[in-house]
Design an enzyme around this catalytic site. Structure first.
Site, PDB file in Angstrom:
ATOM      1  CG  ASN A  42       5.618 -10.737   5.043  1.00 56.37           C
ATOM      2  OD1 ASN A  42       6.601 -10.850   5.764  1.00 56.37           O
ATOM      3  ND2 ASN A  42       5.729 -10.594   3.724  1.00 56.37           N
TER       4      ASN A  42
ATOM      5  CG  MET B  98       2.292 -10.510  10.407  1.00 52.89           C
ATOM      6  SD  MET B  98       1.659  -9.355   9.152  1.00 52.89           S
ATOM      7  CE  MET B  98       0.372  -8.474  10.043  1.00 52.89           C
TER       8      MET B  98
ATOM      9  CG  ASP C   3       3.365 -13.735  -1.147  1.00 51.01           C
ATOM     10  OD1 ASP C   3       2.640 -13.102  -0.357  1.00 51.01           O
ATOM     11  OD2 ASP C   3       2.918 -14.278  -2.175  1.00 51.01           O
TER      12      ASP C   3
ATOM     13  N   GLY D 282       0.837  -1.185   0.000  1.00 50.71           N
ATOM     14  CA  GLY D 282       0.000   0.000   0.000  1.00 50.71           C
ATOM     15  C   GLY D 282       0.877   1.241   0.000  1.00 50.71           C
ATOM     16  CG  HIS D 283      -0.578   4.857   0.874  1.00 53.04           C
ATOM     17  ND1 HIS D 283      -0.459   5.403  -0.390  1.00 53.04           N
ATOM     18  CD2 HIS D 283      -1.910   4.761   1.116  1.00 53.04           C
ATOM     19  CE1 HIS D 283      -1.661   5.648  -0.884  1.00 53.04           C
ATOM     20  NE2 HIS D 283      -2.561   5.264   0.008  1.00 53.04           N
ATOM     21  CG  HIS D 284       4.691   0.257   5.387  1.00 53.04           C
ATOM     22  ND1 HIS D 284       5.531   1.121   6.058  1.00 53.04           N
ATOM     23  CD2 HIS D 284       5.131  -1.004   5.663  1.00 53.04           C
ATOM     24  CE1 HIS D 284       6.441   0.421   6.720  1.00 53.04           C
ATOM     25  NE2 HIS D 284       6.228  -0.865   6.491  1.00 53.04           N
TER      26      HIS D 284
ATOM     27  CE1 TYR E  61      -4.786  -7.370   5.136  1.00 55.19           C
ATOM     28  CE2 TYR E  61      -7.026  -7.871   4.480  1.00 55.19           C
ATOM     29  CZ  TYR E  61      -5.716  -8.254   4.627  1.00 55.19           C
ATOM     30  OH  TYR E  61      -5.319  -9.516   4.264  1.00 55.19           O
TER      31      TYR E  61
ATOM     32  CG  HIS F  76       6.494  -7.010   3.952  1.00 52.60           C
ATOM     33  ND1 HIS F  76       5.127  -7.048   3.897  1.00 52.60           N
ATOM     34  CD2 HIS F  76       6.921  -7.623   2.817  1.00 52.60           C
ATOM     35  CE1 HIS F  76       4.738  -7.636   2.789  1.00 52.60           C
ATOM     36  NE2 HIS F  76       5.808  -8.003   2.112  1.00 52.60           N
TER      37      HIS F  76
END
Length: 405
Positions: free
Chosen positions: A208, A212, A206, A157-159, A244, A202
């Site tokens: 993750n 978690m 893939d 996303g934005h992270h 999310y 992260h």
């Protein structure tokens, strides 16, 4: 911004003042969860709950599998559709991994070991090593290397996740802070925060999100809070948009001088922790209600009445007494003992026992072995209504053209 220094994902925990209302919330959760975890229930219920948790894990990821398809996969009956079969294999891998992790990480030592780089890699490896090469090397998307930390930059996303070279350093700090949190209510705050900050790091290219959630699920079990009877994954899946949104919000930078002293937003971290505690409390309360033993005899009777009067499956109401006994004792009976408890003649009782086994309401490890309480999908709507709503309309009877709920 390039993240390569551990101060950049502070705060890892809210300040003492900000923790105060969360600790009160965690106290209530701990008390009710410990009470539920001590419940005696049939092992088949715990097995079914693993399937349900796997279903919800896939759903959170947008990789939908129907409950009936998971049941088929557990019998190694996979779809001819390549994509569906891959999702089925992933569901089975989750079920098996969950069981392994719960036995591998137990008690205080298990909690300590879960907060380590090794454990994070172990969870990823345990899950994805169960999949064939073609599932790890999809046509679209990155190749999954089980247990191997990423060696390239990624964004979600934005992270923008930390520089890949710094991942071990961030994980070491993550483990140090959360692993040294005192037990009790504070441990619940720590595991909620650890879930979010692990996603922020992260660690893998893939997988993750699955790591978690398995980490949080296993921690709750190791702390003694679940007893195999509930998981926050069900709650996360039933509020996916909020899950999310709050995860992403806690990735954000501090919102001014009144938002803590770290680089990231303390207010968003508090909101995230509060959400996780609320989800857990909701799941505990829901399952506690379903396990009221005073209601179980009535529910089993409703299931038997449907079998006898509507399906005419060969099941009789005379099975109520021994079935209820098996449920409340989480035990097993010799076949002769079970038949005797029905009060029927030998021949009629034998036919009833065979019908119960065929319908999955009884299970046995061998053709002549002792019998235990069974919980097939088609019995859920009677024995545990609303536990797994998707399974209630996707059970074996429906698939075979039988009666629907």
């Amino acid at each position: 911004m390039l993240y390569d220094s551990v101060h950049q994902f502070e705060p890892l925990l809210p300040s003492d003042a900000a923790q105060s209302p969360l600790l009160s919330q965690a106290h209530d959760l701990a008390r009710s969860a410990l009470l539920l975890a001590g419940s005696a229930v049939p092992g088949e219920l715990r097995c079914l709950l693993r399937s349900m948790t796997s279903y919800y894990s896939n759903r959170i990821e947008g990789q939908h599998t129907r409950p009936f398809e998971i049941e088929q996969a557990l019998r190694r009956d996979f779809s001819a559709n390549r994509e569906l079969a891959a999702r089925q294999r992933l569901a089975v891998a989750h079920i098996e991994t969950e069981a392994v992790l719960e036995s591998r990480y137990t008690g205080a030592d298990g909690v300590r070991r879960l907060y380590s780089l090794d454990a994070v890699q172990d969870i990823h490896r345990e899950l994805f090593n169960r999949l064939p090469t073609e599932d790890l090397n999809p046509d679209a998307g990155p190749v999954i290397a089980p247990g191997i930390l990423r060696t390239r930059e990624v964004s979600v996303g934005h992270h923008i996740a930390p520089a890949w070279q710094a991942v071990p350093t961030f994980l070491t700090r993550w483990a140090e802070v959360y692993g040294n949190t005192r037990r009790g209510e504070a441990a619940l705050l720590a595991l909620a925060a650890a879930h979010q900050r692990l996603g922020w790091i992260h660690p893998f290219v893939d997988g993750n999100g699955r790591v978690m959630r398995l980490h949080t699920h296993t921690l709750l079990a190791a702390l003694g809070y679940t007893g195999g009877l509930w998981s926050p994954l069900r709650g996360f899946a039933r509020s996916t948009d909020r899950y999310y949104a709050l995860l992403a919000a806690a990735d954000e930078s501090r919102r001014g001088d009144l938002d803590g002293r770290g680089n990231l937003s303390q207010r968003a971290l508090v909101d995230w922790i509060g959400y996780v505690l609320s989800v857990c409390q909701d799941q505990v309360a829901f399952m506690s209600g379903l396990l009221r033993l005073g209601d179980m005899e009535r529910r089993i009777a409703a299931c038997l009445a449907f079998e006898e009067q509507t399906l005419r499956s060969g099941v009789r109401m005379a099975a109520l007494r021994p079935l209820h006994y098996l449920f409340v004792t989480d035990g097993a009976l010799e076949r002769g003992e079970f038949k005797q408890m029905t009060g029927l003649g030998e021949r009629t009782a034998g036919s009833l026992l065979r019908a119960l086994l065929q319908r999955g309401l009884l299970v046995s490890d061998t053709p002549q072995g002792r019998v235990r309480f069974g919980l097939p999908l088609h019995a859920l709507r009677f024995c545990f209504p609303a536990l797994w709503p998707e399974a209630e309309v996707d059970d074996g009877d429906t698939q075979q053209g039988g009666a629907e709920a």
